[in-house]
Design an enzyme around this catalytic site. Structure first.
Site, short mmCIF file in Angstrom:
data_model
loop_
_atom_site.label_atom_id
_atom_site.label_comp_id
_atom_site.label_asym_id
_atom_site.label_seq_id
_atom_site.Cartn_x
_atom_site.Cartn_y
_atom_site.Cartn_z
N GLY A 7 1.23 -1.01 0.19
CA GLY A 7 0.11 -0.03 0.33
C GLY A 7 1.45 1.58 0.00
N GLY A 9 -0.03 4.67 -1.19
CA GLY A 9 -0.64 5.18 -1.75
C GLY A 9 -0.90 7.12 -0.34
N ARG A 31 2.27 -2.45 -8.09
CA ARG A 31 0.66 -3.46 -9.36
C ARG A 31 0.90 -2.72 -10.68
NH1 ARG A 31 -2.36 -6.81 -6.55
NH2 ARG A 31 -2.03 -6.92 -3.66
N SER A 121 -1.62 8.73 12.63
CA SER A 121 -1.58 9.94 12.35
C SER A 121 -1.37 10.68 11.78
CB SER A 121 -2.67 11.07 13.24
OG SER A 121 -2.96 11.69 13.26
N LYS A 173 -6.47 5.29 18.46
CA LYS A 173 -5.88 6.01 17.12
C LYS A 173 -7.80 6.39 16.56
CE LYS A 173 -5.42 8.04 12.84
NZ LYS A 173 -6.42 7.74 12.45
#
Length: 301
Positions: A7, A9, A31, A121, A173
């Site tokens: 991941g 992103g 990917r 965060s 969180k």
């Protein structure tokens, strides 16, 4: 340290860059060919499959997930865990529900695989400012990962900590984001009141800048408010539609389960839901009822 990431992103990419700056080696699952090029340019070692990712890591392996909460995490863990061996660690750095985290941890423990939840965060500013990290899991495993958390945090001894057993990081969180809902709602309402006081013709950006220093309401959210008003004082082109990513809902549900009154967070969530109803049937009903019992005029579309 040597770790794999799944991941890359909005947050995963900047987190990888921050780790690379401190000398960690990051291998990431990519990917697409475009992603490969971008990762390689930043110093990340890209791979095309989970098998390739695991094979590139030296045992005991560390695999960090930065993917959407829910089924995507379950699917990834289900595919990843058979490739790992006892002593390996999976870290979930996304915003998973803490109950899902506890379930996954118990399931993986039976295979000797450790599961650490890292409530994270910092958003898009994390690369520059560091991330606030709330960690749940076994104390010895978290201690083993200390160099990673120290690199991601604003400072090695600030902005991160082991808050408790499995699930505690994501629980903390979750509440953090619930509080965020309430704070954002208060800022939004306060600035709306000032905007509607036409006789003073207030410069809202100026007010935000004044409050940023010495005021009891100063905060990073206020800094971001000032930045938004500087860029677009009248918020032109922004629809009054506010999304939510789940944590506020979970916080409200938890408050109900624990018999804890949380009216501010709850109302902030409800305001977000209301913002999405451009054809509010409930408000139409209110107008119709006023007309029915009192003959009050109804505003027509």
């Amino acid at each position: 340290m040597d770790l794999g990431m799944i991941g890359m992103g909005r947050m995963g990419g900047p987190m990888a860059q921050r780790l690379l700056r401190d000398g960690h080696r990051v291998t990431a699952l990519a990917r697409s060919r475009d992603a490969f090029k971008q990762l390689e340019e930043k110093g990340v070692v890209p791979v095309e499959s989970l098998e390739d990712l695991v094979n590139k890591l030296k045992p005991p392996r560390i695999v960090w997930l930065m993917i959407p909460a829910g089924a995507a995490v379950d699917d990834t863990v289900d595919m990843l865990s058979p490739l790992l061996t006892a002593g390996d660690v999976i870290v979930d750095g996304g915003n998973s529900n803490y109950k899902d985290t506890q379930r996954r941890s118990q399931s993986l423990a039976a295979k000797g695989i450790h599961f650490v939840d890292s409530g994270t965060s910092g958003g898009v500013w994390g690369l520059e400012n560091g991330y606030s990290i709330m960690v749940g899991g076994e104390e010895g495993v978290v201690e083993r990962l200390r160099p990673i958390f120290e690199s991601l945090a604003p400072a090695p001894d600030k902005g991160w900590g082991h808050v408790g057993p499995s699930g505690a990081g994501h629980f903390t969180k979750m509440v953090h984001n619930g509080i965020e809902y309430g704070m954002m709602q208060a800022y939004g309402e306060g600035f709306a009141i000032m905007r509607h006081k036409k006789e003073f013709n207030l410069d809202l950006h100026q007010v935000a800048e004044i409050w940023r220093d010495g005021s009891v309401v100063q905060s990073w959210l206020l800094d971001l408010t000032a930045a938004a008003l500087s860029e677009n004082p009248d918020l032109v082109g922004i629809a009054p539609y506010v999304a939510d990513s789940g944590e506020g809902r979970w916080t409200v549900a938890e408050a109900i389960d624990l018999n804890v009154a949380a009216p501010v967070i709850t109302l902030a969530l409800l305001q977000r839901l209301q913002s999405r109803d451009s054809e509010s049937f409930s408000n139409k009903m209110l107008s119709a009822l006023r007309n029915q019992f009192g003959g009050h005029e109804m505003k027509k579309q």
